[in-house]
Design a protein around this motif. Structure first.
Motif, mmCIF file in Angstrom:
data_model
loop_
_atom_site.group_PDB
_atom_site.id
_atom_site.type_symbol
_atom_site.label_atom_id
_atom_site.label_comp_id
_atom_site.label_asym_id
_atom_site.label_seq_id
_atom_site.Cartn_x
_atom_site.Cartn_y
_atom_site.Cartn_z
ATOM 1 N N ILE A 6 45.955 39.317 44.590
ATOM 2 C CA ILE A 6 47.013 39.487 43.769
ATOM 3 C C ILE A 6 47.318 38.223 43.134
ATOM 4 N N ARG A 7 46.947 36.947 43.950
ATOM 5 C CA ARG A 7 47.457 35.736 43.616
ATOM 6 C C ARG A 7 46.195 35.019 42.576
ATOM 7 N N ASN A 8 45.058 35.340 43.321
ATOM 8 C CA ASN A 8 43.800 34.847 42.412
ATOM 9 C C ASN A 8 43.376 35.359 40.972
ATOM 10 N N ASN A 9 43.002 34.512 40.356
ATOM 11 C CA ASN A 9 42.168 34.820 38.971
ATOM 12 C C ASN A 9 40.794 35.183 39.308
ATOM 13 N N TYR A 10 40.216 35.928 38.361
ATOM 14 C CA TYR A 10 38.969 36.395 38.299
ATOM 15 C C TYR A 10 38.273 36.166 36.976
ATOM 16 N N LEU A 11 36.970 36.394 36.986
ATOM 17 C CA LEU A 11 36.370 36.145 35.693
ATOM 18 C C LEU A 11 36.702 37.270 34.643
ATOM 19 N N SER A 12 36.624 37.174 33.475
ATOM 20 C CA SER A 12 37.161 37.969 32.391
ATOM 21 C C SER A 12 36.217 39.015 32.414
ATOM 22 N N GLY A 13 36.797 40.356 32.166
ATOM 23 C CA GLY A 13 35.733 41.232 31.464
ATOM 24 C C GLY A 13 34.871 42.107 32.490
ATOM 25 N N ILE A 14 35.201 41.995 33.909
ATOM 26 C CA ILE A 14 34.389 42.508 34.935
ATOM 27 C C ILE A 14 34.783 44.042 34.905
ATOM 28 N N ASP A 15 33.823 44.831 34.903
ATOM 29 C CA ASP A 15 33.821 46.321 34.868
ATOM 30 C C ASP A 15 34.380 46.806 36.223
ATOM 31 N N PHE A 16 35.569 46.559 36.903
ATOM 32 C CA PHE A 16 36.069 46.998 38.072
ATOM 33 C C PHE A 16 36.483 48.692 37.963
ATOM 34 N N TRP A 17 36.270 49.052 39.253
ATOM 35 C CA TRP A 17 36.605 50.536 39.294
ATOM 36 C C TRP A 17 38.196 50.813 39.212
ATOM 37 N N ASN A 56 33.562 55.506 36.407
ATOM 38 C CA ASN A 56 32.386 54.874 36.317
ATOM 39 C C ASN A 56 32.297 53.379 36.448
ATOM 40 N N GLY A 57 33.536 52.653 36.760
ATOM 41 C CA GLY A 57 33.369 51.362 36.799
ATOM 42 C C GLY A 57 32.179 50.999 38.019
ATOM 43 N N LYS A 58 31.574 49.536 37.441
ATOM 44 C CA LYS A 58 30.522 49.369 38.245
ATOM 45 C C LYS A 58 30.802 48.599 39.716
ATOM 46 N N TYR A 59 31.946 47.828 39.459
ATOM 47 C CA TYR A 59 32.208 47.068 40.851
ATOM 48 C C TYR A 59 33.251 47.714 41.650
#
Length: 1017
Positions: free
Chosen positions: A908-919, A925-928
């Protein structure tokens, strides 16, 4: 976030079609050279313009006498004199001169306003007369029987890079050079795949005849004259035990007889990521938090309709709210604050020349590489002196030396931490000071690294002193050389925020020294059509290193930083040292009959202090033969210019690390004497000795075919090799009842084979326009044949699955769980999994997912490598375009690439790379995977890393005519170049070649543009 995608099926077709066209495009007829026997003369009248100039050889730079200089479309002809100088009269400025000489390409030059036209002729013959370095000597390429390749440096010298190894990337079949993503870094280097499990896997680097264990970063690329690669056992056998992974021979430039030449070059290049990949900005970040709570943010049963009652603010971490509980208004980019446009500034100066008695080359350089991440800095200063003197008619003495001083001061912010910082949080407080813990957790502000006082220096010193004595016996010479390497590494650093924010300062230094002492006896004898060369070698080498570090923690202040360690509350000191020695002898015999029948036989004996008492020495023989079929009287194929078959067979070795055969003793807390007594230190044996530890032995066969056809329009080399490595060095687990966990021993067998193809075509050479191409292809596979034997007594060779080693499989095998999509809402999901986690294939069908369901999914090694270089020349312009590709097919060149989010405090706190295709429920049909809980098993998703890259482009213009004459210059060349300009791949993430996917701790590969100038006085 994604690269441009090129359909996989057309990649090979594009290359083959392009090359087929280039091989046969253009005018196939070759202009006939005028006879070179005419007397030098000038035809002129009062209206004529007199043109003068000099014709030289491209490679040797020496003048060419007898060159035919013809006024095109007329009978006016002259030839160059013994100094390569000509004079000819032309009627007007529209005239065109044609320069021709046997063995060289015809060149045409429009006169225009020029009065002086200097011409550099390129050989039209194959490069069989080229002399290559083969280890402890040189040979004409036509006489080489092993797999020896000279790297093409000329087309890549303008590339924006600081490391010579980067110039080799993709240029030599079988030589595998990786990418870099740090300032001044050295890429990974390997030759012809993996031949070992636990032994040394590094290619052997020989610099001016001396083994070089320093960083290639220390070598100024501009000082290098040539790089030759020895690939097969018959070629590498002269280096015996250290050559199982191939040999790279680097030869530095020397002075030449003639007037003093002063050369200066300068270059400025930019560096940016070759892909636009950044962490999420504010809106995407908050959306990401919402989807982690999809069960509350959306309405059941399908969780695709928004829930009006959902309070996103209540779910966001408290560090991102103000005193009133409202979200902070910030949309701050930690990524942008930590990065910049990188740059390379490179300046080179050299002075060379000489007389019949003394030749010299003196050079110096200044290089600064500012990386993409702030404080990723590399500075280099180099100075070189290469001097050779013919003291008498029987004695030549020389010195090859350089000093390199690198500066890598500064500590960059941790890039992984930068990428996980929330855009709602600022790195500074209201007073402009850095926050210690922006998240109010143990994670410290990555920008605190900027507060470090860091002194990071590396000084390299190299000197090779040699003498060559022509003995009284004709053809017999003796060469003695003494090569020295010394390195001093200094790392001093202090930071008030280190050591759990108590402050730390340290000073550490490492010294390294080695020497190589070689005695070489060479005898050359020619009897009629028979030529013999015998070489005897006796040599020794010693290496030693010493390390010391003193450090303190717990500082109330760091006024003097690392120069006042006694201010720290806790003080420590550590040190270590090591030494090792090698001894070797070698005999080599070369036989040549009319350059038609060739033979090379070598035997080398190596001794190494790191091996056990019973096996200090190893003997490594090889032999190879060559047959120039095109020189046979029965071979009457007019369109074949050269056809040479060579076969080699030999044994190379691989050595263990120092002390590995001995029992290692460590010191630790061992005893307490009496109640309340202090702990006493004692010595303990930490590893078992193995007095029978042996050298690895790699036995290999190599078959090569060299050819040139159609008047050298198309030439190339095709090679096949097959090697077998036995007595593999490997640490084997043993019963713990012995008191130890493992022992280093010799096991098993590893086979390695492959094919390499290099094709060169001269596509067009007409009207002042030339187009040449080089296509390279290589494929390598290996297979484990034996390991520990039949441990279970069932007659079947056993695998070592816990080590990822399987009989009949490559060393790069991928053994893991197979993923089959993501569990969806409403689906029957087994215990331990939830919607949004990966579905794992039940390989054995027993209804239970466990370790028994792991399977061999493929390999991380490439299926093949491919590159294509096109070189275009028109008048004074030269353009080179280089494509490089690595392909994996369906089950090769795979790697795990799985960004995964599991709802917890950190997610909830951390950031992640933009545009990742999470489910998500509305993105089934999300990839991750993205889920509430961590699944029982979380296997990676393996993806293909295949790519095609536009790796190098260079455009240069060579000035000529009045400008050169007026400035009294020998050469003036202006260029622009680019590197890693485009990449086509299906891989998602930082870069496929560096095996860094959608991960916060990855780093980008650089795309760079450069402009530069080369001038010679």
């Amino acid at each position: 976030m994604k690269y441009k995608v090129l359909p996989k099926r057309i990649i090979t077709i594009v290359f083959l079609l392009a090359f087929s066209f280039m091989a046969y495009a253009g005018n196939s007829s070759k202009p006939k050279a005028e006879p070179d026997s005419r007397l030098w003369f000038t035809i002129a009248n009062n209206a004529d313009i007199i043109i003068t100039g000099k014709v030289t050889d491209e490679k040797t730079k020496s003048p060419i006498p007898g060159v035919s200089v013809k006024l095109k479309d007329s009978q006016v002809v002259t030839v160059t004199d013994e100094n390569g100088v000509y004079k000819i009269a032309v009627p007007n400025e529209q005239a065109v001169l044609s320069f021709s000489y046997i063995g060289y390409d015809v060149q045409e030059k429009a006169v225009g306003s020029l009065k002086n036209i200097n011409i550099v002729l390129k050989s039209s013959q194959s490069d069989l007369d080229e002399v290559v370095v083969v280890g402890y000597g040189t040979q004409k390429k036509a006489d080489v029987t092993g797999s020896v390749v000279r790297a093409n440096l000329d087309d890549f010298r303008n590339a924006p890079t600081t490391n010579v190894a980067n110039l080799l990337q993709g240029t030599v079949p079988g030589l595998n050079v990786g990418q870099v993503n740090r300032a001044g870094a050295t890429p990974s280097i390997s030759i012809r795949g993996q031949n070992t499990l636990g032994g040394n896997q590094n290619a052997l680097i020989i610099l001016d005849g001396v083994q070089y264990l320093g960083s290639l970063t220390s070598i100024n690329p501009d000082d290098i004259a040539s790089i030759d690669v020895l690939k097969d056992a018959s070629a590498t056998a002269v280096y015996g035990a250290q050559a199982a992974n191939g040999v790279i021979l680097i030869t530095s430039k020397k002075g030449s007889i003639g007037q003093t030449k002063i050369s200066f070059s300068t270059q400025f290049a930019t560096q940016k990521p070759n892909i636009d990949l950044k962490p999420m900005a504010r809106d995407e970040y908050l959306d990401h938090v919402k989807y982690l709570y999809y069960d509350q943010a959306f309405l059941a049963p399908d969780f695709t309709r928004p829930n009006p009652a959902f309070d996103l603010v209540s779910k966001v971490d408290a560090s991102m709210k103000d005193a009133q509980g409202n979200l902070l208004p910030n949309d701050f980019s930690w990524f942008d604050e930590a990065t910049r446009t990188g740059s390379i500034i490179d300046n080179q100066l050299s002075v060379s020349g000489g007389s019949e008695k003394v030749t010299y080359l003196l050079s110096g350089s200044l290089t600064k590489n500012s990386g993409f991440i702030k404080n990723d800095l590399f500075k280099r200063k180099t100075i070189r002196a290469n001097i050779e003197s013919k003291a008498t008619n029987w004695l030549t003495i020389g010195l090859q030396s350089f000093g390199t001083f690198t500066n890598e001061d500064g500590v960059e912010p941790n890039f992984a931490d930068i990428n996980l910082m929330s855009p709602l949080i600022l790195p500074w407080d209201n007073n402009g000071n850095y926050k210690i813990n922006p998240f109010a957790t143990n994670l410290v502000n990555p920008f605190l690294n900027y507060q470090a006082n860091d002194y990071d220096r590396h000084n390299y010193f190299f000197a090779n002193v040699y003498a060559n004595v022509q003995l009284p016996v004709k053809g017999l010479s003796y060469k003695i050389s003494f090569g020295n390497n010394y390195r001093l590494d200094l790392k001093n650093i202090s930071n008030m925020y280190d050591a759990n924010l108590t402050g730390q300062a340290s000073k550490e230094n490492t010294t390294y020294y080695d020497y190589t002492f070689d005695n070489l006896l060479t005898y050359n004898k020619t009897i009629g059509k028979h030529s013999f060369t015998a070489t005897l070698l006796y040599g020794a080498s010693e290496r030693e290193s010493s390390y010391t570090r003193a450090y303190s923690t717990g500082f109330s202040r760091l006024t003097l930083g690392y120069d006042n360690l006694q201010q720290g509350t806790n003080r420590f000191a550590i040190s270590n040292a090591w030494k090792e020695a090698l001894n070797y002898q070698m005999i080599r015999l070369n036989y040549n009959y009319e350059s038609k029948y060739l033979f090379t036989g070598t035997i080398r004996r190596d001794g190494f202090s790191g091996f056990a008492e019973n096996n200090k020495y190893g003997v490594f023989p090889s032999l190879s033969v060559g047959w120039d079929i095109s020189k046979e009287s029965f071979f009457k194929v007019n369109w074949v210019d050269n056809l040479k078959l060579r076969v080699g067979y030999g044994v190379a070795g691989n050595q263990t690390s120092r002390y590995s055969s001995l029992a290692a003793v460590g010191v630790g807390a061992s005893y307490v004497f009496g109640d309340g007594g202090s702990t006493q230190l004692g010595q303990q044996v930490n590893s078992l000795p193995n007095p029978d530890l042996r050298w690895e032995r790699t036995t290999g066969a190599n078959l090569g075919l060299e050819f040139s056809i159609l008047k050298n329009r198309l030439s190339g080399v095709v090679e096949y090799y097959n090697t077998k490595t036995t007595d593999l060095l490997y640490s084997v687990n043993i019963p713990v009842i012995t008191g130890f966990n493992n022992i280093l021993t010799n096991i098993g067998q590893l086979n390695n084979k492959g094919v390499e193809i290099s094709l060169n075509s001269k596509n067009i050479n007409s009207g002042g326009f030339q187009w040449n191409s080089t296509l390279s292809f290589s494929r390598n596979t290996n297979k484990i044949v034996k390991l520990l034997g039949d441990l279970n007594g069932d007659g079947i060779e056993d695998d070592l699955p816990q080590s990822g080693l399987f009989i009949g499989q490559p060393t790069a095998v991928i053994y893991d769980y197979q993923v089959n999509g993501i569990y969806q809402i409403g689906e029957k999901i087994p215990t331990g999994y939830s919607p949004g986690t990966y579905r794992i294939v039940d390989q054995n069908g027993d209804g239970v997912i466990n370790a028994s369901d792991r399977a061999i999914l493929g390999s991380s090694a490439p299926a093949y490598r491919l590159s294509l270089l096109n070189n275009f020349q028109y008048k004074n312009f030269t353009l080179s375009v280089f494509f490089n590709a690595i392909q994996g097919g369906s089950k090769s060149y795979l790697a795990g690439n799985t960004p995964r989010v599991i709802r917890d405090d950190n997610a909830i706190r951390n950031n992640y790379l933009s545009g990742i295709d999470f489910w998500s429920p509305d993105n089934p049909n999300g990839k991750y995977p993205r889920s509430f809980v961590s699944a029982t098993l979380n296997p990676p998703l393996f993806q293909n890393r295949s790519f095609v890259r536009l790796q190098d482009v260079s455009l240069s213009y060579k000035f000529s005519g009045k400008l050169i004459e007026k400035m009294k210059l020998q050469n003036l060349n202006l260029f622009v170049s680019g590197r890693n300009l485009a990449t086509w791949t299906n891989w998602e993430g930082w870069d496929p070649e560096t095996n860094q996917g959608l991960t916060n701790d990855g780093r980008p590969v650089f795309k760079g543009y450069a402009v530069g100038l080369n001038v010679t006085f």
